[in-house]
Design a protein around this motif. Structure first.
Motif, short mmCIF file in Angstrom:
data_model
loop_
_atom_site.label_atom_id
_atom_site.label_comp_id
_atom_site.label_asym_id
_atom_site.label_seq_id
_atom_site.Cartn_x
_atom_site.Cartn_y
_atom_site.Cartn_z
N MET A 1 0.75 -1.15 0.13
CA MET A 1 0.00 -0.14 0.02
C MET A 1 0.75 1.52 -0.02
N THR A 2 0.57 2.03 -0.80
CA THR A 2 1.37 3.32 -0.92
C THR A 2 0.63 4.49 -0.41
N PHE A 3 0.99 5.49 0.33
CA PHE A 3 0.70 6.57 0.88
C PHE A 3 1.18 7.88 0.25
N THR A 4 0.35 8.90 0.17
CA THR A 4 0.72 10.18 -0.22
C THR A 4 0.36 10.95 0.74
N ILE A 5 1.41 11.66 1.29
CA ILE A 5 1.33 12.74 2.22
C ILE A 5 1.90 14.19 1.82
N VAL A 6 1.00 15.27 2.03
CA VAL A 6 1.22 16.61 1.61
C VAL A 6 1.43 17.16 2.83
N ILE A 7 2.63 18.00 3.08
CA ILE A 7 2.91 18.62 4.28
C ILE A 7 2.97 20.11 3.81
N ASP A 8 2.28 21.10 4.70
CA ASP A 8 2.57 22.37 4.23
C ASP A 8 2.04 23.30 5.22
N SER A 9 2.25 24.59 5.03
CA SER A 9 1.50 25.53 6.20
C SER A 9 1.55 27.01 5.45
N ALA A 10 0.56 27.75 6.02
CA ALA A 10 0.46 29.16 5.42
C ALA A 10 -0.16 29.98 6.64
N THR A 11 0.14 31.04 6.66
CA THR A 11 -0.56 32.27 7.01
C THR A 11 -2.09 32.39 6.67
N ILE A 12 -2.97 32.12 7.73
CA ILE A 12 -4.28 32.28 7.29
C ILE A 12 -4.88 33.63 7.94
N SER A 13 -5.76 34.12 7.15
CA SER A 13 -6.59 35.15 7.50
C SER A 13 -7.95 35.08 7.46
N THR A 14 -8.80 36.12 6.88
CA THR A 14 -10.41 36.08 6.92
C THR A 14 -10.66 35.48 5.76
N THR A 15 -9.73 35.52 4.56
CA THR A 15 -10.18 34.84 3.45
C THR A 15 -9.91 33.42 3.33
N GLU A 16 -10.83 32.45 3.12
CA GLU A 16 -10.82 31.03 3.19
C GLU A 16 -9.32 30.66 2.38
N TYR A 17 -8.83 29.90 3.01
CA TYR A 17 -7.47 29.05 2.49
C TYR A 17 -7.81 27.78 2.12
N TRP A 18 -7.65 27.36 0.98
CA TRP A 18 -7.84 25.79 0.66
C TRP A 18 -6.58 24.94 0.51
N LEU A 19 -6.64 24.20 1.60
CA LEU A 19 -5.48 23.45 2.00
C LEU A 19 -4.95 22.58 0.76
N ALA A 20 -5.66 21.62 0.18
CA ALA A 20 -4.94 20.99 -0.89
C ALA A 20 -4.80 21.75 -2.08
N SER A 21 -5.44 22.94 -2.46
CA SER A 21 -5.23 23.54 -3.39
C SER A 21 -3.88 24.65 -2.99
N ASP A 22 -3.60 24.61 -1.70
CA ASP A 22 -2.54 25.53 -1.05
C ASP A 22 -2.73 27.05 -1.84
N SER A 23 -4.15 27.49 -1.66
CA SER A 23 -4.26 28.71 -2.15
C SER A 23 -5.48 29.41 -1.65
N THR A 24 -5.83 30.49 -1.67
CA THR A 24 -7.23 31.16 -1.42
C THR A 24 -8.12 30.81 -2.55
N SER A 25 -7.52 30.55 -3.58
CA SER A 25 -8.64 29.91 -4.83
C SER A 25 -8.71 28.37 -5.04
N LYS A 26 -9.97 28.13 -4.86
CA LYS A 26 -9.94 26.76 -4.49
C LYS A 26 -10.03 25.90 -5.89
N THR A 27 -9.49 24.76 -5.99
CA THR A 27 -9.42 23.80 -7.25
C THR A 27 -9.99 22.54 -6.64
N ASP A 28 -11.05 22.24 -6.98
CA ASP A 28 -11.61 21.00 -6.32
C ASP A 28 -10.82 19.72 -6.97
N GLN A 29 -10.59 18.99 -5.80
CA GLN A 29 -9.66 17.80 -5.96
C GLN A 29 -10.63 16.48 -6.21
N THR A 30 -9.95 15.81 -7.24
CA THR A 30 -10.87 14.48 -7.82
C THR A 30 -10.28 13.34 -7.69
#
Length: 110
Positions: A1-30
């Motif tokens: 079994m293979t695992f994928t791990i994405v590790i990151d961080s960001a300074t978060i404010s009042t604009t929603e931050y999308w973790l998988a997109s790593d951005s305030t612009s959301k890209t749906d993950q499929t």
């Protein structure tokens, strides 16, 4: 079994931050996977309030909030979202509700 791990961080404010997109612009993950997602709010101090939420599409329909939560003040342990089977258009958002902008770390595991 293979695992994928994405590790990151960001300074978060009042604009929603999308973790998988790593951005305030959301890209749906499929990618199809069973997820265990960790969000570390350890940088929070008294007076800080942050909100997180998981969104997903159902049967290629409209994306909906699946689960939402708030964390208030100093946090001693991470939030762990576990056992979600995601596939059709998912994402995890974090935003500051009140307090100070903080650096929030995360680990998305699938």
């Amino acid at each position: 079994m293979t695992f994928t791990i994405v590790i990151d961080s960001a300074t978060i404010s009042t604009t929603e931050y999308w973790l998988a997109s790593d951005s305030t612009s959301k890209t749906d993950q499929t990618d199809d996977a069973i997820h265990q997602d960790w969000i570390d709010f350890g940088a929070m101090l008294a007076g800080d309030v942050y909100e997180w939420r998981l969104v997903e599409k159902v049967n290629a329909g409209t994306q909906r909030t699946v689960i939402v939560g708030r964390v208030v003040g100093v946090q001693g342990s991470p939030i762990i979202l576990t056992g979600f089977v995601l596939a059709e258009g998912w994402e995890i958002g974090v935003k500051k509700v009140s307090g100070t902008d903080r650096t929030i770390a995360w680990s998305l595991r699938k």
